[in-house]
Design an enzyme around this catalytic site. Sequence first.
Site, mmCIF file in Angstrom:
data_model
loop_
_atom_site.group_PDB
_atom_site.id
_atom_site.type_symbol
_atom_site.label_atom_id
_atom_site.label_comp_id
_atom_site.label_asym_id
_atom_site.label_seq_id
_atom_site.Cartn_x
_atom_site.Cartn_y
_atom_site.Cartn_z
ATOM 1 N N ASP A 230 -40.444 2.074 39.077
ATOM 2 C CA ASP A 230 -40.618 3.418 39.630
ATOM 3 C C ASP A 230 -40.615 4.462 38.504
ATOM 4 O O ASP A 230 -39.780 4.402 37.588
ATOM 5 C CB ASP A 230 -39.438 3.691 40.577
ATOM 6 C CG ASP A 230 -39.513 5.036 41.268
ATOM 7 O OD1 ASP A 230 -40.425 5.201 42.084
ATOM 8 O OD2 ASP A 230 -38.667 5.903 40.989
ATOM 9 N N GLU A 290 -45.557 2.042 38.250
ATOM 10 C CA GLU A 290 -46.016 3.251 38.937
ATOM 11 C C GLU A 290 -46.535 4.164 37.829
ATOM 12 O O GLU A 290 -45.808 4.986 37.285
ATOM 13 C CB GLU A 290 -44.886 3.941 39.705
ATOM 14 C CG GLU A 290 -45.434 5.025 40.611
ATOM 15 C CD GLU A 290 -44.464 6.149 40.921
ATOM 16 O OE1 GLU A 290 -43.403 6.249 40.308
ATOM 17 O OE2 GLU A 290 -44.808 6.962 41.793
#
Length: 569
Positions: A230, A290
């Site tokens: 993330d 990401e």
Amino acid sequence: MSNRFSQLITLTTVLVLSCSLNAQTKGNDTEGHAWWQHAVFYEIYPRSFVDSNNDGTGDLSGITSKLDYLHELGVDAIWISPFFPSPQVDFGYDVSDYESIDPVYGTMRDFDRLVSEGKKRGIRVILDFVVNHTSDQHKWFLDSKSSRKATHRDWFIWRDGKGPSQPPNNWISIFGGSAWKLAPKTNQYYYHAFYAEQPDLNWRNPAVVKAMGDVNRFWYKRGVAGFRLDAVDRMFEDEKLRDSQTLEGTNKFGDPLLDQTYTAKLPEMHDALRGLRKVADESDAVLIGETWTKNIEELKEYYGPHNDELQMPMNFMFTKVDKLSPPEFRNQINAVESAGGWPVYVISNHDIDRSYNRYGDGKNNDAIAKVLAGLYLTLRGTAIMYYGEEIGMENNNPTRKEDVKDPIGRTGWPNEIGRDGERTPMQWTDGTNAGFSIATPWLPVPASHATHNVASEAKDSNSVLQFYKQLLAMRHTNHALLDGSYVSLNETDPNVMMYVRKYKDEAVLVAINMSGIEQRVSVDLSSSGFAGAKTNGLLSSPISLKDAIVAGDGIVLPPFGVYIANVTK
Ligand code: NOJ
């Protein structure tokens, strides 16, 4: 998959399937591809997939109960958004314990069962690793804020203010307002790139690097096949904390726009990624990133100069092509193709409007959903689907501020309405709460569940679901789609995307009409070495197009028509 079927199938079938079995068991196929290069990934937002204990929120056992569905759909790996203990300020992206399960989602036993049941069906489990920040309730942060001398003090970014009531610099949080919060007890500010409840970890501290690597090892030992990292680009920020340059304009929260040089994509991030990759390599695991990037050059950097960082940095550029434009898509694909790394295509996720809404014209949405699938699932590379995309799920955006659950939707209303709309319960049936739960779901189910749901679409040969199923089945077995190169055709056509996937003497032709008007296109396969070849329809939308004859002056594609065919010499 290998164990269950190997006893049942004949030797001949074993030989035919050896490529994919190798991918599952040994890591590499005969073309040198690792398992994840041929896998279809599927993102699950666990709050919204299936609620097995009827509390209105989805859970791990709910996911386990749908593994057969995912297997039949053609999914090889599920990436599950965070289900670790969390105050749920950012619905799990504020982790208060990286090595446990939030009771809302179940227990460690439920998790182990999910992994083992997945394994039986050839479905690997990928977890979300929130690398940039923890929750402000994580024990590391609780200790860190307790005293300037605390063991974990330097695990986060603490600084004195510039002056009374003045944060250390002008940095702005991605979720609005100053990126600094004063902690009165020690009279210093801590940095948070996202919510104040998400303090940034200090990756310059070797103890953090070690602890985070150990988190990965903990899950690899439990059978996890990789992580989606993330917000990787936020892992580091300027050590000197220099003020960012102010740009023209404001963000959705009314803050000034700032240049990102000191707050994103700092070069030190690559050392950290190489470190995590080494840990992943100990377990033959995959790292997905990401990785929001402006251009292909930025994306390229995430693979690492020696392919020693992320195997799968997500290419989000398709999510920014907001219209059905062959020239735009062609540019993006050509750029990705020239980048050298293995392409990773994504069209939707839990942070952006669903593709059904972004591309749909309101009249031909199902046909357009097939157009998108026909495109990104036939390209060279790995595809990451978002739950519900396969049934044409659409956004269900809140219309009143008081209904919004996602905090940014409340602080940013009405400019920023939050991300609830793309996170609604999966639509399993046309019944109560779309078969997601018998309790009131945490987010309202869209009215579209009456027509767009798994049960109804499974019975309809013309549905979006059936199209996805057939496409994914083909993608798993067709050599050209698995290993073929990408050869773009009719490069200047403004309406029709056409290309060939070519592997040795096999090829697949893909022709997609991205316009609402019938198009006649000429098909010249000589540039791909298949001059005068015949095509044999494999899959199409509408179904009848499959039998179209490609001859003479080419093929006629109806509005939003998709034609996928084998090319035979
Ligand atoms: C990206 C995640 O996808 C998003 O949902 C989250 O809010 C931020 N990172 C912060 O973790």
